[in-house]
Scaffold this motif. Sequence first.
Motif, mmCIF file in Angstrom:
data_model
loop_
_atom_site.group_PDB
_atom_site.id
_atom_site.type_symbol
_atom_site.label_atom_id
_atom_site.label_comp_id
_atom_site.label_asym_id
_atom_site.label_seq_id
_atom_site.Cartn_x
_atom_site.Cartn_y
_atom_site.Cartn_z
ATOM 1 N N GLU A 266 -7.654 22.441 1.237
ATOM 2 C CA GLU A 266 -8.048 23.071 -0.024
ATOM 3 C C GLU A 266 -9.418 23.740 0.100
ATOM 4 O O GLU A 266 -9.655 24.795 -0.476
ATOM 5 C CB GLU A 266 -8.063 22.027 -1.147
ATOM 6 N N ARG A 267 -10.309 23.092 0.860
ATOM 7 C CA ARG A 267 -11.626 23.689 1.060
ATOM 8 C C ARG A 267 -11.522 25.006 1.825
ATOM 9 O O ARG A 267 -12.207 25.983 1.503
ATOM 10 C CB ARG A 267 -12.529 22.717 1.811
ATOM 11 N N GLN A 268 -10.673 25.028 2.840
ATOM 12 C CA GLN A 268 -10.481 26.262 3.615
ATOM 13 C C GLN A 268 -9.805 27.341 2.773
ATOM 14 O O GLN A 268 -10.154 28.529 2.873
ATOM 15 C CB GLN A 268 -9.652 25.961 4.864
ATOM 16 N N LEU A 269 -8.859 26.945 1.936
ATOM 17 C CA LEU A 269 -8.216 27.909 1.042
ATOM 18 C C LEU A 269 -9.244 28.496 0.063
ATOM 19 O O LEU A 269 -9.223 29.697 -0.227
ATOM 20 C CB LEU A 269 -7.090 27.244 0.264
ATOM 21 N N MET A 270 -10.125 27.635 -0.413
ATOM 22 C CA MET A 270 -11.151 28.097 -1.346
ATOM 23 C C MET A 270 -12.059 29.128 -0.684
ATOM 24 O O MET A 270 -12.384 30.168 -1.263
ATOM 25 C CB MET A 270 -11.984 26.901 -1.833
#
Length: 261
Positions: A166-170
Amino acid sequence: MSRVTLLALQVLVAVVCIALWQLLSTVPVFGKILLPPFFFSNPVDVLAQIVKWFSSGVIWKHLGITLTESILAFVIGSAGGVLVGFWFARQPLVAAVFDPYVKMVNALPRVVLAPIFALWLGLGIWSKVALGVTLVFFIVFFNVYQGVKEVSRTVLDNGRMLGMSERQLMRHVYWPSALSWMFSSLHTSVGFAVVGAVVGEYLGSAAGLGYLIQQAEGVFDVAGVFAGMFVLSAFVILIDYGVTLVERRLLVWRPTADGRG
């Protein structure tokens, strides 16, 4: 079209408008002045007033106060709009719960809020900053919220399929998607931050460009009113240019109009 040509055309528009203003306010047309100087002044008098302000140094104190209020309103309102916009977009339940309240607060007339902020925060800079924040926040919030919601489902699915957290997607999906929307809103917000500061000064202040305009208006000094508005306009253009420089730095990946990155 090259930047030099575009700049030349922009300057030409300004020159033509000012020339028409000077002509219509000083030269009779069919025996009548179409823009009476008492109501419209003229560019020569307005320029003389601006030169007088800067040469005497009177303007610097007022300009500094308005600049401080505008930048604080712009930074605080933009930061809040970005953070809350991202949060609401990533938390649909929270967005659904608070949706009517956001719309209700956004619908409140800012002129009504100005005296309330003055009562709560006094006549110093913070009542003007608060007014500016209410104008900037919602513009940025709605744009960032929409920008995150508009993320391509295909890109999201591909990212998840490649194992992105999720952090990478953000960082690599949501943030780039929202940036274009965010900077679009920031260009609009610059003017509203200044409007908030000036309106607050106009309604109750002892310094600032809004105070100068209010004082000029009180003695029917039309040249002073227009001079204040021209200084404000130049002020907004400079801040907007700063936002443009940051935008170019952060959006280097975005293709230009001619298809080149």
